[in-house]
Enzyme design. Structure first.
Site, PDB file in Angstrom:
ATOM      1  N   ARG A   1       0.870  -1.173   0.000  1.00  0.00           N
ATOM      2  CA  ARG A   1       0.000   0.000   0.000  1.00  0.00           C
ATOM      3  C   ARG A   1       0.913   1.231   0.000  1.00  0.00           C
ATOM      4  NH1 ARG A   1      -3.391  -2.723  -1.626  1.00  0.00           N
ATOM      5  NH2 ARG A   1      -5.445  -3.216  -0.783  1.00  0.00           N
TER       6      ARG A   1
ATOM      7  N   GLU B   1      -2.957   7.570  -4.486  1.00  0.00           N
ATOM      8  CA  GLU B   1      -3.439   6.930  -5.725  1.00  0.00           C
ATOM      9  C   GLU B   1      -4.940   7.098  -5.966  1.00  0.00           C
ATOM     10  OE1 GLU B   1      -2.187   2.800  -4.815  1.00  0.00           O
ATOM     11  OE2 GLU B   1      -4.306   2.261  -4.966  1.00  0.00           O
TER      12      GLU B   1
ATOM     13  N   HIS C   1      -1.571   0.185  -9.589  1.00  0.00           N
ATOM     14  CA  HIS C   1      -2.260  -0.821  -8.768  1.00  0.00           C
ATOM     15  C   HIS C   1      -2.773  -1.966  -9.657  1.00  0.00           C
ATOM     16  CE1 HIS C   1      -4.171  -1.219  -4.580  1.00  0.00           C
ATOM     17  NE2 HIS C   1      -4.093  -2.416  -5.132  1.00  0.00           N
TER      18      HIS C   1
END
Ligand code: NAI
Length: 331
Positions: free
Chosen positions: A234, A263, A295
């Site tokens: 993360r 993000e 991602h």
């Protein structure tokens, strides 16, 4: 059960429709993110299904409870975007999809390492320009190098297996040790030792209050010069400003990021016609030893299949017995 599926992309619809033939839920797709304004679109649906870029805080949970939401079905393993203690307190069940494809993420991390240390993207761009010079493309062997794994859970263990296959020495740090990693010869050490001894570091821990900015200036200072650092966990597990400082001094020799702390404002959307407003992200893009994906590590056919099947099964289990095995309970 009626499920309001927020933020549904074409590939979600394809896989959910395909597997729902066995579950017969009433799927209601919404193209929008979940927030206080769009919550009303799910009125009448006891289950709400969301992805990692749909944050759910206490305020939103209270509105959900008032609306009659019973279950939040996450299309993800990670759950740091949902206030689990508040959901538990308010009686809204939250279920995730654990370990839907640890291979997808571990293999993506491996791909990033190879791309970076063998300078494959630079080489590809050169060949397309008709430049066949090898100057500046020298890499290094993975064989015999020390790989540090932060978080030896489901993904970290698969990653350890892959790195073991390359002939690497394995170090790990995790409050919970993995017997399989130990069998592979992985040695557990603390984070500063892992930083000092590793040639490559890959992050596979969840984002928790205690892992936020785990990789900061202090941790980077401990690392070997020219470290290859990979983050598929993360964004906020690393301090991005510290990464930029480490890149500028050359301390970080290679950086692979599949996640970014800001993000939510960037990833999963097409902004190719807009001006990039995030100066920190723009700075990251200026380094030729940084590889960024949006991602994408989880994004394989197998993973999307498992996400759709498990999410639908979670809803069925909840509908049948009022709880489900993948339900998240705050410690
Ligand atoms: P997991 O729960 O199986 O493993 C996480 C491991 O991290 C556990 O062994 C835990 O003890 C360890 N850990 C907790 N605190 C730690 C600390 N302070 N230092 C070191 N280790 C610590 O989770 P899994 O399935 O392996 O996933 C790991 C993370 O990967 C997820 O939480 C998620 O954030 C990320 N992820 C990213 C994806 C992507 O597409 N980029 C997709 C799926 C997961």
């Amino acid at each position: 059960m009626k499920i309001a599926i927020y933020n549904a992309r074409p590939y979600d619809k394809l896989y959910f429709d395909r597997f729902n033939r066995a579950y017969h839920h009433e799927l209601h797709y919404l193209d929008t993110h979940l927030d206080e304004e769009t919550l009303m679109l799910s009125q009448g649906a006891p289950a709400i299904c969301i992805f990692v870029d749909d944050p759910v805080d206490r305020g939103l949970l209270k509105k959900m409870r008032a609306q009659g939401t019973q279950l939040i079905a996450l299309r993800s393993a990670g759950f740091n975007h949902v206030d689990i203690p508040s959901a538990n307190e308010l009686g809204i069940a939250v279920a995730n999809v654990p370990g839907y494809s640890p291979y997808a993420v571990a293999e993506h991390a491996t791909g990033m390492i190879l791309c970076l240390i063998r300078r494959l993207i630079r080489a590809h761009a050169r060949i397309r320009e008709g430049n066949f010079s090898l100057e500046g493309l020298m890499g290094f062997d993975l064989y015999g190098k020390t790989v540090g794994i932060v978080g030896t859970g489901t993904i970290g263990t698969v990653f350890a297996r892959i790195m073991h296959g390359f002939g690497c020495r394995l170090l790990g740090t995790d409050p919970v040790e993995s017997p399989e990693c130990r069998e592979l010869g992985l040695q557990y050490v603390n984070l500063p030792t892992l930083c000092r001894q590793s040639d490559i570091i890959s992050l596979h821990c969840p984002l928790l209050p205690e892992t936020q900015y785990l990789i900061d200036d202090e941790a980077i200072a401990e690392m070997r010069d020219g470290i290859c650092l990979i983050n598929t966990s993360r964004g906020a597990v690393v301090d991005t400003a510290a990464l930029i400082r480490g890149l500028k001094t050359g301390k970080i020799g290679f950086l692979g990021l599949d996640v970014y702390e800001e993000e939510d404002d960037l990833f999963f959307e097409d902004y190719s016609d807009s001006v990039l407003g995030d100066d920190v992200f723009a700075r990251l893009l200026t380094f030729n030893n940084v590889l960024i994906t949006g991602h994408q590590a989880y994004f394989t056919r197998e993973a999307i299949t498992n996400i759709a099947k498990t999410t639908l099964a979670n809803v069925t289990e909840f509908e049948t017995i009022g709880e489900c095995s993948n339900q998240l309970i705050a410690p």
